[in-house]
Design an enzyme around this catalytic site. Structure first.
Site, PDB file in Angstrom:
ATOM      1  N   HIS A 232       1.055  -1.086  -0.091  1.00 49.58           N
ATOM      2  CA  HIS A 232      -0.012  -0.121   0.248  1.00 49.58           C
ATOM      3  C   HIS A 232       0.869   1.245  -0.039  1.00 49.58           C
ATOM      4  CE1 HIS A 232      -4.043   1.732   0.876  1.00 49.58           C
ATOM      5  NE2 HIS A 232      -3.270   2.734   1.243  1.00 49.58           N
ATOM      6  N   GLU A 303      -7.897   8.130  -5.039  1.00 52.68           N
ATOM      7  CA  GLU A 303      -7.438   6.845  -4.071  1.00 52.68           C
ATOM      8  C   GLU A 303      -8.281   5.984  -4.197  1.00 52.68           C
ATOM      9  OE1 GLU A 303      -5.622   5.857  -1.789  1.00 52.68           O
ATOM     10  OE2 GLU A 303      -4.288   7.209  -1.034  1.00 52.68           O
ATOM     11  N   HIS A 305     -10.238   2.839  -2.014  1.00 51.31           N
ATOM     12  CA  HIS A 305     -10.601   2.588  -0.393  1.00 51.31           C
ATOM     13  C   HIS A 305     -11.216   1.286  -0.810  1.00 51.31           C
ATOM     14  CE1 HIS A 305      -9.544   3.674   3.247  1.00 51.31           C
ATOM     15  NE2 HIS A 305     -10.831   3.695   3.828  1.00 51.31           N
ATOM     16  N   ASN A 306     -10.767   0.146  -1.172  1.00 50.52           N
ATOM     17  CA  ASN A 306     -11.716  -1.097  -1.713  1.00 50.52           C
ATOM     18  C   ASN A 306     -11.963  -1.978  -0.158  1.00 50.52           C
ATOM     19  OD1 ASN A 306     -11.307  -0.142  -4.103  1.00 50.52           O
ATOM     20  ND2 ASN A 306      -9.549  -1.299  -4.484  1.00 50.52           N
ATOM     21  N   HIS A 307     -10.798  -2.453   0.463  1.00 50.49           N
ATOM     22  CA  HIS A 307     -11.173  -3.625   1.275  1.00 50.49           C
ATOM     23  C   HIS A 307     -12.013  -3.048   2.364  1.00 50.49           C
ATOM     24  CE1 HIS A 307      -7.754  -6.443  -0.238  1.00 50.49           C
ATOM     25  NE2 HIS A 307      -8.517  -5.866  -1.088  1.00 50.49           N
ATOM     26  N   ASP A 327      -5.217  13.935   1.431  1.00 50.67           N
ATOM     27  CA  ASP A 327      -4.159  14.087   0.548  1.00 50.67           C
ATOM     28  C   ASP A 327      -3.867  15.591   0.036  1.00 50.67           C
ATOM     29  OD1 ASP A 327      -3.096  11.674   0.552  1.00 50.67           O
ATOM     30  OD2 ASP A 327      -4.573  10.828  -0.465  1.00 50.67           O
ATOM     31  N   GLU A 530      -4.650   4.121  12.087  1.00 49.41           N
ATOM     32  CA  GLU A 530      -5.107   4.793  11.299  1.00 49.41           C
ATOM     33  C   GLU A 530      -6.354   5.557  11.420  1.00 49.41           C
ATOM     34  OE1 GLU A 530      -5.080   2.235   7.771  1.00 49.41           O
ATOM     35  OE2 GLU A 530      -3.014   2.026   8.036  1.00 49.41           O
ATOM     36  N   SER A 760      -3.958  -0.505  -6.404  1.00 49.19           N
ATOM     37  CA  SER A 760      -4.746  -1.373  -5.226  1.00 49.19           C
ATOM     38  C   SER A 760      -4.484  -2.925  -5.968  1.00 49.19           C
ATOM     39  CB  SER A 760      -6.018  -1.091  -5.146  1.00 49.19           C
ATOM     40  OG  SER A 760      -6.289  -2.128  -3.995  1.00 49.19           O
TER      41      SER A 760
END
Lengths: 965, 262
Positions: A232, A303, A305-307, A327, A530, A760
């Site tokens: 990542h 960006e 942010h899949n999982h 960001d 996070e 990703s």
């Protein structure tokens, strides 16, 4: 001992419609739990037990319940609930953020009630069946249908609702991990039990380092290395060496290539070669920056942010947009966000529940969740979400994709940043909790059926107002020169943020300074958490007082975590004891890069066998209803896409508001004429057949969208987001190599440099022994400068009597097209842009727009000419006639291909007859055909010379396309 | 001297830029003030003609849109705001600003009439252009019957009364300022021209004094022709109506501008 909590439960006053209650009833019915009685939805609060009944009553009346629409009931701490067995309580799990509870605490203070943090305040939801119900069955069905068990728990109101116990502060001590003596098997074991996601090769590099240092690593050092070296954060595959082979279906090698650094030799290389002076910052900061004017730049980042979105679509998408906004805030000394984009890839609509792989949420629930997440976060941030799309394909059922982009405005003088020795390391914004621990490493691993239960800490809950306050403070502080560098806390949390900012310097961090959401975190958890809504900045000591003052005014928490020091080492302390000490050079420079094998098996494809006379009307209706084409207005209208007042070309357009736009155009500054045209392109269906063609089509589409709205193709920057399967497998990486090659070729051809990107590469799902990859998916986002937003164009038809001109050549290659699916055609040669002729077409199109020769313009995309013409009528309530015999100079092109082929680099343009000569002069030497005209009557006529192929009324088009009422 | 607007800022406010630009385009000067700073220095109100509360999601819309800021203002600034209004000041709030004014009880401000703004009938946030027809009580701002096109963008904009029959009281008190209208310019309660299902299509209110004005839509987002959804094809006006509305709100202070001393 604290007293148990009061419960205040609110329901709508009787007779008010209750959409949430109705939706809950439907959700239960969808799970086979049917109720004869209605469900009454409610919201509820736990208030401190130290309050008196009169005080709770006052709070309910003045603060909690709406005076007109809601009624409330108050239950004393141990009082039994009158509808306890018929009322389902859905509440957050312990430790899951509850921003509304924080707001409740804050506003109780306005009434004079102040409580220490130990006195819990919480919110929850209730669902009461207004009639008889079996309590046990209701609980069982309700827990599944109405709660997301990743972050919530369900119970019946008859069991007491008590506030979650506050974790106690566990003293934690420096801990070493014995590594020096470990063999390969043991190294793998350490990596997996600590969830480090480091390979044995990587663990061996680490072991060698510590052998040389003659000591064992501490836990926090290993965690730091795992975060920093994660796929990542480091993009090991894309930046590593690759050996590529193209073979035919008989296994004969057709082509072999070697890349030392795949990304550097394709995507970056194109940017290097182009290096236009208007690129101010590429691939080195949190976002790329290009010039809008001489002294104002535009920063853009997209960006994935899949999982997290697969586990909790709402929270995942919300924190996805929250992250990409940070960001932008963390670019240079801070850009001001003014637009957002979103693209979702999810499974098919109405998929039978029994066909879902175990542990997977239904695609419809995923889609409504991610839309809700983007809506609630983006709207609260006040950033218009203006551009995006939805792709639905079976390949995304178990692993949906969520792309979130953000664009910001930044004065040129703030583009560069540098932390100096002696600067304080200052954290701004949210507190640190266990949120998203191992998010960076988790997203580098495949999802599996237990993901939902084991990885709840990988999910983060967003709090947009905390982020908005950080934004407010940060922009003021930037203008006052209060910090010398900053970055956002994203994947890897403080470890990545401080590690990156101090890469060329060194840093000392006292982890016990970090403000926590709750006690009990160990130092390594604080370091890699996070938790959302946090920024880290480097503050010169002389500026700290003023920054503190500003933060106090805006109610933003500020913490000094440590200092940047010119030592080249990262030193971590916990209550003064050194718990980590690593050289920055090892942290950032030592990650091993294994050579990966890539193979692409060239399929045998033939030309598309378009049928000569299908039922054109029903085919167009089918195509208009296809998930890629169907109206997304219902989504866009949930986003405040007009906030900030700069949305010039809107995502849905025309007098009806139903006309889908191509690119959107936004003005960052209301006092300036310039703006940005945004477009996005994505073609996974084509990539499945030919990854090179799919990537090339996606890039052409993104730029085409921006150009169609008025963007300047000579001032266009693009971004790449590769979402692929597990690229340790040669076939996955093989298609990625082809897509990367296409990126290089396209960028060079169009003169459009890549300026930022994010990949990703582990989008696989494991059920039992089988591993399934998503379709190869490249999202390209284009941002083109608009010199004057008055010179922009929308898609809806404007005036009856005007001509419709098709720009660009149409070919019969229809592999992967929407119509070919409905016609059940086998995979055939897909379309791909012609890199020799396409750039001139975009230039001419832009020239025609700036000369004022274009009344309306729509690019041709999924569904080809037929869909473009239909969509141009949807925004206007005017009609159109299109003659397929005039579409191409090639007499062999059949009407079906003319209408439905998806050849890129084409536009359908409305031109007034008086401007036709000038328009054609601009396109001299290029394909440009008058194919029809605009009609007063709101009907679409598809013709082949005099022969009517199909006639569709506005209502038929609107119904097929699913436009809103 | 130009009319002076004091514009509030608070956590979650996010329509401050376009509203400031609208005031300035209409001829005012704008001073921003954070709620916490204003609580410390309420005398700032004495130097202002207009108190402006922009839209957004103050405090995240937690506990109901506008609820928390309303309570905060009432608690700390209620008296200061009352004397500001009594001495001739105008209070203006679009969208979340309107929600704040309603939850404070300043609008409709008729004793005994309980009103609120609640979830849209569709129960979702909705952003779309709407048309507003200007009613008699706002005749001092723009001619009665004027059409004001403006984007609506809200989730909790449905105007409700505890007793719907109190509508008559509001009519008689002259506080109904704006109603949603269809393309033909007629007031309507039908979706989507009325995006939220408001009682009697009410989009905005004005106090009996004429100087407390609030509305759900955003006239500050209709400031030029190239922003119109139809690009000036005719259905959505010509892009001048927004500025005219703000000039109308500033009119008393433009007129009162004292002549330069001799």
């Amino acid at each position: 001992m604290l007293k148990a909590s009061w419960r205040v439960e609110l329901e709508l006053t009787s007779g008010r419609p209750d959409p949430l209650g109705n939706a809950a009833r439907e959700a239960l019915a969808a799970r086979g739990f049917r109720l004869d009685s209605p469900i009454q939805s409610g919201r509820a609060y736990l208030l401190p037990g130290s309050m008196t009944l009169a005080e709770v009553h006052e709070a309910a009346e003045k603060l909690l319940a709406d005076p007109v629409t809601e009624q409330f009931a108050i239950y004393a701490p141990e009082e039994s609930h009158p509808y306890g067995d018929a009322t389902l309580v859905v509440r957050r799990l312990a430790g899951v953020a509850d921003p509304e509870a924080h707001s409740t605490r804050l506003s109780l203070a306005f009434l004079g009630y102040r409580f220490p943090e130990e006195e819990a305040i919480e919110t929850y939801r209730t669902f009461r069946v207004d009639g008889p119900v079996d309590a046990a069955d209701f609980l069982q069905a309700g827990a599944k249908a109405l709660a997301n068990t990743t972050i919530e728990e369900a119970s019946l109101a008859s069991s007491a609702v008590r506030s979650h116990p506050r974790p106690s502060d566990i003293p934690c001590q420096r801990r070493e991990v014995p590594l020096l003596q470990a063999d390969d098997k043991h190294l793998a074991h350490i990596s997996s039990t600590m969830s480090l996601a480091l390979s044995v090769e990587e663990m061996k590099v680490i072991q060698a380092f510590y052998l040389n240092e003659q000591r064992e690593p501490t836990d926090v050092e290993l965690e730091t290395l795992a975060q920093t070296w994660s796929e990542h954060c480091k993009h090991k595959t894309l930046t590593g060496p690759v050996h590529f082979q193209r073979v035919n279906s008989q296994g004969v090698v057709l082509e072999e290539k070697h890349y030392q650094n795949l990304l550097k030799e394709t995507v970056f290389e194109a940017t290097q070669q182009l290096s236009p002076p208007w690129c101010w910052s590429v691939f080195k900061d949190n976002a790329g920056v290009i010039a809008m004017t001489d002294d104002i730049g535009l920063a853009i980042k997209v960006e994935t942010h899949n999982h997290p979105s697969a586990l909790d679509p709402y929270g995942g998408a919300g924190t996805g947009i929250g992250g990409v906004i940070r960001d932008i805030l963390g670019t240079g000394l801070g850009a001001r966000p003014f637009a957002a984009t979103d693209v979702f890839c999810v499974g098919p609509k109405n998929m039978p529940r029994e066909d879902l792989p175990p542990g997977t949420l239904h695609p419809d629930r995923v889609l409504s969740g991610v839309i809700g997440g983007v809506r609630d976060y983006g709207n609260r941030m006040g950033i218009p979400t203006v551009c995006g799309t939805v792709i639905r394909d079976e390949g995304y059922v178990a692993n949906p994709l969520v792309f979130a982009g953000c664009i910001g405005e930044i004065p040129k003088k703030y583009v560069e940043k540098e932390a100096f020795p002696g600067d304080f390391i200052v954290a701004l914004g949210g507190r640190t909790g266990r949120d998203g621990i191992h998010g960076a490493t988790f997203s580098s691993e495949a999802l599996h059926e237990d993901s939902e239960t084991v990885d709840s800490t990988a999910v983060q809950i967003g709090d947009p107002i905390t982020e908005k306050k950080v934004l407010d403070v940060q922009l003021i502080a930037r203008d006052e020169g209060l910090f010398s560098a900053l970055t956002d806390c994203g994947a890897g949390g403080f470890s990545s943020a401080v590690g990156e900012m101090g890469e060329d310097l060194g840093a000392v961090v006292e982890l016990s300074n970090a403000p926590l959401k709750y006690p009990g975190l160990s130092y390594w958890e604080i370091w890699i958490s996070e938790a959302q809504e946090r920024m880290v900045c480097a503050v010169p000591p002389t500026k700290l007082d003023r920054l503190q003052e500003l933060c106090a005014l805006h109610d933003v928490e500020l913490t000094v975590l440590g200092t940047f020091e010119d030592t080249g080492r990262l030193v971590l302390k916990w209550h003064d004891e050194v718990v980590g000490d690593l050289p920055m050079s090892f942290l950032h420079g030592a990650v091993p890069q294994p050579v990966r094998q890539a193979t692409f098996v060239q399929p045998d494809l033939s030309a598309t066998a378009w049928p000569s006379a299908p039922n054109y009307k029903s085919l167009l209706q089918d195509v208009l209803a296809h998930p890629s084409v169907v109206s997304k207005e219902w989504i866009v209208r949930q986003y405040d896409h007009e906030v900030q007042g700069g949305t010039v070309v809107k995502p849905y357009q025309g007098s009806t508001g139903h006309g889908p736009g191509d690119g959107s155009v936004i003005k960052p500054r209301l006092d300036l004429p310039q703006g940005a045209a945004l477009g996005c392109g994505i073609a996974p269906r084509i990539s499945m057949i030919d990854p090179y063609a799919g990537a090339a089509c996606a890039i052409d589409e993104a730029i085409r969208n921006a150009v169609a709205a008025g963007g300047n193709p000579h001032r266009t920057a693009i971004l790449d987001n590769f979402c692929w399967g597990d690229c340790r497998k040669p076939d996955r990486l093989g298609s990625l190599v082809l897509a990367a090659d296409a990126c290089y070729d396209a960028a060079i051809a169009y003169g459009a440099p890549f300026i930022s990107g994010k990949d990703s590469l582990n989008n696989e799902y494991r059920v039992g022994d089988e591993e399934v990859a998503i379709p190869p998916t490249l999202l390209c986002t284009a941002m083109a400068i608009v010199e004057d937003t008055a010179q922009t164009v929308t898609t809806p038809l404007k005036n009856p009597g005007n001509l419709l001109v098709l720009v660009g050549e149409t070919f019969g290659d229809g592999g992967g097209s929407v119509a070919s699916d409905f016609l059940s055609l086998p995979d055939s040669i897909p379309p791909r842009p012609n890199f020799t002729t396409a750039p001139a077409c975009f230039s001419a199109m832009h020239e025609a727009i700036t000369l004022g020769l274009v009344r309306a313009c729509h690019d041709l995309c999924e569904g080809g000419l037929a869909v473009a013409a239909a969509e141009m009528t949807l925004g206007s309530c005017l009609g159109a006639r299109v003659d397929t015999s005039k579409v191409s100079a090639d007499p062999e092109l059949c009407s079906t291909a003319a209408l439905f082929s998806e050849t890129p680099t084409r536009f359908l343009v409305e031109v007034s007859p008086s401007h036709l000569d000038s328009f054609q002069a601009v396109f001299r030497g290029q394909p440009c055909f008058v194919v029809g005209e605009v009609l007063q009557e709101a009907k679409l006529f598809l013709m082949d010379k005099e022969k009517n192929l199909a006639t569709l009324t506005y209502e038929e088009l609107a119904t097929a396309n699913g436009v809103m009422a | 001297m130009k009319p002076r607007v004091l514009q509030l800022f608070a956590a979650g406010m996010n329509c401050d830029r376009e509203l400031r630009f609208a005031w300035e385009s209409a001829g005012a000067t704008v001073q921003d003030v954070h709620i916490h700073a204003l609580i410390k220095s309420p005398e700032l109100l004495q130097n202002a003609d207009v108190f402006s509360i922009p839209g957004g999601f103050t405090y995240g819309d937690d506990l109901g849109a506008g609820r928390i800021l309303a309570l905060e203002i009432l608690t700390h600034l209620g008296a200061a705001l009352e004397s500001f209004h009594e001495s001739g000041g105008t209070i203006f709030g679009p969208c979340n600003g309107f929600q704040v004014l309603v939850k404070m009880g300043l609008l409709p401000g008729i004793p005994g009439v309980k009103a609120s703004l609640t979830w849209n009938q569709t129960h979702r946030f909705e952003c779309r252009w709407t048309r507003l027809i200007l009613e008699k009580p706002l005749g001092h701002v723009l001619p009665v019957g004027s059409l004001l096109p403006a984007p609506s963008a809200h989730a909790e904009g449905q105007f409700v009364l505890e007793h719907p029959e109190d509508l008559k009281v509001l009519e008689e008190a002259g506080v109904i300022a704006l109603r949603y209208a269809n393309a033909q310019g007629q007031a309507t309660t039908a979706y989507p021209d009325c995006p939220n299902g408001s009682l009697d299509g009410i989009a905005g209110l004005v106090s009996p004094s004429g100087r407390i004005v609030g509305l759900m839509p955003h006239p500050e987002r209709n400031l030029s022709a190239d922003h119109l959804p139809d690009r000036g094809a005719g259905d959505w006006g010509d892009g001048t109506e927004g500025i005219a509305f703000f000039r109308g709100l500033l009119a008393p202070y433009l007129a009162q501008t004292p002549a330069p001393s001799a």
